[in-house]
Motif scaffolding. Sequence first.
Motif, short mmCIF file in Angstrom:
data_model
loop_
_atom_site.label_atom_id
_atom_site.label_comp_id
_atom_site.label_asym_id
_atom_site.label_seq_id
_atom_site.Cartn_x
_atom_site.Cartn_y
_atom_site.Cartn_z
N UNK A 317 0.71 -1.26 0.13
CA UNK A 317 -0.15 0.00 0.09
C UNK A 317 0.79 1.41 -0.09
N UNK A 318 0.58 2.20 -0.81
CA UNK A 318 1.01 3.64 -0.86
C UNK A 318 0.06 4.62 -0.45
N UNK A 319 0.25 5.39 0.50
CA UNK A 319 -0.74 6.11 1.02
C UNK A 319 -0.21 7.75 1.37
N UNK A 320 -0.92 8.79 1.29
CA UNK A 320 -0.33 10.05 1.61
C UNK A 320 -0.28 10.22 3.20
N UNK A 321 0.52 10.84 3.61
CA UNK A 321 0.88 11.14 4.98
C UNK A 321 -0.57 11.57 5.66
N UNK A 322 -1.34 12.26 4.92
CA UNK A 322 -2.52 12.80 5.33
C UNK A 322 -3.37 11.76 5.78
N UNK A 323 -3.30 10.47 5.30
CA UNK A 323 -4.05 9.48 5.59
C UNK A 323 -3.47 8.35 6.43
N UNK A 324 -2.70 9.08 7.30
CA UNK A 324 -1.78 8.28 8.33
C UNK A 324 -2.46 7.56 9.27
N UNK A 325 -3.54 8.43 9.87
CA UNK A 325 -4.49 7.56 10.97
C UNK A 325 -5.17 6.57 10.45
N UNK A 326 -5.65 6.55 9.15
CA UNK A 326 -6.38 5.52 8.56
C UNK A 326 -5.33 4.34 8.25
N UNK A 327 -4.08 4.63 8.11
CA UNK A 327 -3.22 3.73 7.42
C UNK A 327 -2.87 2.80 8.66
N UNK A 328 -2.74 3.42 9.91
CA UNK A 328 -2.43 2.87 10.98
C UNK A 328 -3.67 1.84 11.37
N UNK A 329 -4.99 2.14 11.23
CA UNK A 329 -5.91 1.48 11.46
C UNK A 329 -6.17 0.12 10.43
N UNK A 330 -5.90 0.30 9.35
CA UNK A 330 -5.89 -0.62 8.21
C UNK A 330 -4.66 -1.72 8.68
N UNK A 331 -3.50 -1.17 9.09
CA UNK A 331 -2.49 -2.11 9.35
C UNK A 331 -2.83 -3.06 10.75
N UNK A 332 -3.31 -2.37 11.47
CA UNK A 332 -3.68 -2.87 13.05
C UNK A 332 -4.71 -3.97 12.89
#
Length: 347
Positions: A317-332
Amino acid sequence: MRALTYEGPHEIAVSTVADPVPHDLDGAVVAVRAAGICGSDLHIYGGHGFSTDLGFCVGHEAVGEVVEVGSGVRSFAVGDRVVVPASTGCGTCSACRSGWVLGCRRQQSGCYGLGHALEGSQAEAVAVPAADGNLVRVPDAIGDDAALTLTDNLPTAWYGARRGRIQPGETVAVIGLGPVGILSILSAQVFGAARVLAVDLVAERRAQAAALGAEPMEGDDVKAAVAEATAGRGADVVIEAVGADATIDLATKLAGQRGRVSVVGVNQNRALPLHVPLAQIKELELAIGLCSVQAELPTLLPLVASGRLRPEVAVTHHLPLSEGPEAYRLFAEREAGIGKVVLDPSR
């Protein structure tokens, strides 16, 4: 600048923080082109971090460009493309000069993004202490995705395989198929493993492992599956890439007689969950530790630059830093077959 900050359990925020400056005359500042989320970041995300701080910038994986150096920096200049290894040391003692920064003789070993002491790299820029020892120049042949794995995931996987002393023709089991586990498969293959048995609860991760030539262990009884796959002998080497009590215990059960167990998953419990009588009966060897990234990179850089190792396959996955909170949720939550997440600080 923008950065991801830890504000409490399961709360990562996109925040505006002060621009970093060199720690001292030996420090540097790197503009981050790509930052990664590591499995160990989930300890912090889940509220089981390494300090009681709040509001600090998280992350310890970055690739970028040097934009400022202190007057004491000799090996790097503005414009250099670099890897920022997760592990840090003083850079000058005998241990650090050998790459073993966790053994820093001046007790300056550390890691980014664990608290305010060393702010993290999931940001537009990061300050690097002792830059001559804590930065590594990236060959042009290595793309950003591959370079990002060199900050932590690939060196940790390679360290686990090396400490397991994998010999050509052996059978290796890998427990946990996150980014480190996936790269442990590749490392084991380069070391000469004849077979790699892949263990994970998530079907999509087992499928990714199979695509890389590993044999996914299916079914609810992993121990029985490994026994069947090895005609009852068990694995010669087991690499544990999770860090949970249950998976460390499982590793000892999957190893065969005189097997080697290599634990690289980060475990925050103070009591090692080791079945000692079983380990004694099997005559197991146990290697456990944390990777000094700088020690592994001299071997890994040419392997990656030549294409012998292609660690970018771990990136999903490549995501913008602005979507960091969602990236953490997806990964967790391990959603949608998520593996290595790369954040783009420019977006």
